[in-house]
Design a protein around this motif. Structure first.
Motif: not given
Lengths: 475, 475
Positions: A150, A201-202, A343, A414-421, A432, A459-460, B186, B188-194
């Motif tokens: 994550t 983060g995947s 988040d 962004t819609v997620s700073g650290e929790h993931g989608l 996004r 996630k996707l 921003t 921090k951003d974990v919305a998608g793959y890096d």
């Protein structure tokens, strides 16, 4: 293969992994994560815990050939439903892969299996005078594999960065049941594309991370928490922006808004004056001398307009503060029986708008709303209090979440700073990202997971090569 | 389209980009990078410098539809031939895209176009009390786009990490001529793959990076260089390992081996005792108080066995030391007219073996060899002195490089710590990576670059969707 705990599924898995690796699928331990507070849970077809990479490879090869989804699971402390088996499938817990493969404190590095808990990792490091700075919370439960999958953050990311910055290599089982090793104990490597960073983060959608090489650093001699209270949001946010303007570099820079203070005031260690409605906590660290110098500097920066200003340096008092901090989610949830926490993250200069916007959305929906989080990184945990047994509440909170995401994107965030989608924000994938960014991510997904068995539906949001059955639980 | 500076190519490009954007292809400025010292150069079919993203998109769309390769180029200071048009194609210099799109010093961030030089970026930051810690060298020429495309490192990466750690977002034109934006201001951003991290270090093979958002930090008040000399390699490496064992955290931790000292002794600022054959330089930084404390600590750690120990704190003396440092490559090359420099990295505990191994390979091939580099990161710039007009020398150095890569991999390391694979190490792609890791990278390449026009032949040695003509220059 008949699913749902059928005798043939069980016996196949026992044959693959040994009987000790097939856990009771009826155990409630494996049907939810921290989104349980918003009524999210699932029902796995089976729960397994392989004891080594070889077992993990066999399992994944078997899942691929039988087209059965696999839901990787760390400590189950996720906030996005990433590890919840919402559409069944096989939950693969990494809890038995918890060996320390190599620990070289004299060279500041460690190689651990995915199931090692964050707390154990940090304790091991500490015992050798070292430090792993990423502490996303719930350290006793959360596991380094989940932290990696994550790209976990937490308070100390302001100074020290997120998990990705500390991972120098990893092993993961990807599509085809083959083990991919990327990187290792070497600190720098630009030979290929950053496959390590891609797996970080995947969220279990590209493969199952089985072990991780981490950089460590010498432990700071001293950490001091500086606590400052203000009468209002504006005064508190101005104080946070003064930290930036002064060029101070605390390890953490956290905020707690009026609703959050109200829910937790009684539990706050020591006295909190009644005119405090917004709290800023900045931890400084370093050598004894540097930390004390930073303490003085931060106190000066936070002092204007403050109605509370104090420092906490001893271990016991800091632990009390930590307990208060980690209890906030539960305290907020306790008010109405549940919470829906989002988040979002945005450029730090938009922080006040995000805090006020969260309250406004709650007002409009008639749901109590509050926020707290990592002010320094512009990372806001915006939360609605709900009764999780009342469908209308959950629907309102869903609508509120959608507005929060619009707010975040509108503020350039962004819609997620650290929790993931995970599962709860899967629809945000299509919002996004541009069509091109979506296409590239789906092609990456397909390269790693041609069979579509890795955590499908997470996630996707638009990924459809695995066709899910009707979800058994409402979102 | 007739290639090689034909009238139709020129007029097509002028129509696309404006006449000011089509540069003289005969200019030697654009036919080489720092690998010129090992006789590497190419001949472009055209050289263009678009002035904005719109032009860049038009150019790339045109290259794709005409199947003409595009070789993106920053400052041309690369060490792996990544920007050299070895097989012709259109060199796309980013030099005219050098605007600062946004600079928010009060929030520690900047958004710059790819052509902004590293020196200008660092100067801008400094003028506002901020710091961009990545300094890969040749800062006046090197550009932030190139730094990003190669994930540049440098001395300060020991404490501050490589370029990837500072990039919060970027814009790039990828296949289809579409502009991809990933991330932004921003933190921090974990919305998608890096996708950001994937483009960082992709060496122009996935697209052309047009702009980059960077994090900055408050500038350290003071930086002090501590210089320690030893009589032999063993004593020096032991001192480096003592820095780790002591838990000291200098910003840089560099080494210079006997051959390197011999080539540069006369140019060393101040006196260097004749019994010094191995040098360690550790820069400490921080607040005035913290830097002075760290200086004392590092001096104590480096003192045993040293035959030289001194500190350099004033700006003028540190600049002198910097000039000596940045002149090493030229000084070594000057001895026989050229050099072949490799860039291996390994776990820091294998440093002595890497340094001795470099010398041994040189001895066996009868080529003078030496090394220097970023000891703290186990990153060794292993160098053979050659006469670049003598084919036999270049062939020997090639053989030596192959042995160095074997050495690095045998020590658990990698074939490139910070220079990339580019052209000169393209064959290492097939050696360094497993079949699975190769396949995944090629699939990523294909997703971003379906036409195969982005820097073909570089980084991915086995990538053959673009069929190169016979190289015009020997490697």
């Amino acid at each position: 293969v008949k699913l749902s705990g059928s005798a043939s599924l069980d016996s196949d898995l026992k044959r693959l992994l040994g009987s000790g690796a097939v856990l009771s699928r009826s155990s409630e331990l494996y049907n939810h994560d921290s989104t349980e507070l918003q009524a999210l849970s699932g029902e796995p077809d089976a729960v397994v815990a392989p004891s080594d990479s070889a077992g993990l490879r066999r399992l994944i090869g078997w899942c691929e050939s039988h087209q059965i989804p696999i839901v990787p699971r760390g400590g189950g402390t996720g906030m996005a439903g990433g590890a919840v088996p919402l559409d069944g499938g096989i939950v693969c817990s990494l809890e038995r892969m918890d060996r320390v493969r190599a620990f070289d404190p004299e060279f500041w590095r460690i190689h651990v299996e995915a199931g090692v808990t964050t707390a154990r990792l940090r304790d091991l490091a500490r015992a050798s005078g070292l430090y792993f700075p990423v502490d996303p919370g719930a350290a006793e439960q959360s596991q380094i594999g989940g932290n990696t999958a994550t790209n976990a953050g937490g308070p100390h990311s302001f100074k020290y960065g997120v998990t990705r910055h500390w991972v120098t290599g990893l092993e993961a089982v990807v599509g085809g049941g083959t083990e991919l090793r990327s990187g290792g104990p070497t600190r720098k490597d630009v030979a290929g594309y950053d496959l390590t960073g891609l797996l970080v983060g995947s969220e279990g959608t590209l493969g199952v991370i089985s072990s991780v090489w981490l950089r460590l650093i010498p432990a700071p001699e001293l950490e001091i928490a500086v606590i400052a209270g203000y009468g209002g949001i504006r005064e508190g946010v101005q104080a946070i922006l003064r930290v930036y303007a002064a060029g101070a570099t605390p390890a953490t820079l956290e905020f707690f808004d009026p609703g959050c203070i109200e829910a937790t005031r009684a539990a706050f260690p020591g006295s909190m004056p009644h005119d405090v409605s917004f709290l800023v906590v900045a931890n400084v660290d370093g050598t004894e001398v540097a930390a004390r110098q930073a303490e003085t500097e931060i106190q000066e920066v936070l002092a204007p307009d403050s109605v509370l200003l104090r420092s906490v340096a001893d271990r016991g008092s800091r632990a009390q503060l930590e307990r208060w901090r980690s209890g906030i989610g539960f305290a907020v949830a306790a008010r109405r029986g549940g919470k829906v926490s989002e988040d979002i993250a945005l450029p730090v200069d938009r922080l006040e708008e995000a805090i006020l916007g969260t309250i406004r959305v709650g007002d409009e929906l008639n749901l109590p709303a509050c926020s707290w989080g990592h002010a320094g990184d512009g990372n806001v945990h915006a939360t609605f209090e709900v009764d999780r047994t009342v469908t209308a509440d959950l629907e309102l909170a869903d609508a509120g979440a959608t507005r929060l995401f619009e707010l975040a994107l509108g503020l350039g965030g962004t819609v997620s700073g650290e929790h993931g989608l995970g599962w709860v924000k899967r629809d945000q994938f299509g919002i996004r990202f541009s069509k091109d960014a979506q296409r590239l991510q789906l092609q990456i997904k397909h390269a790693f997971d041609p069979s579509g068995v890795f955590n499908p539906g997470k996630k996707l949001g638009t990924y459809t090569s695995w066709s899910p059955r009707t979800p058994r639980n409402p979102e």
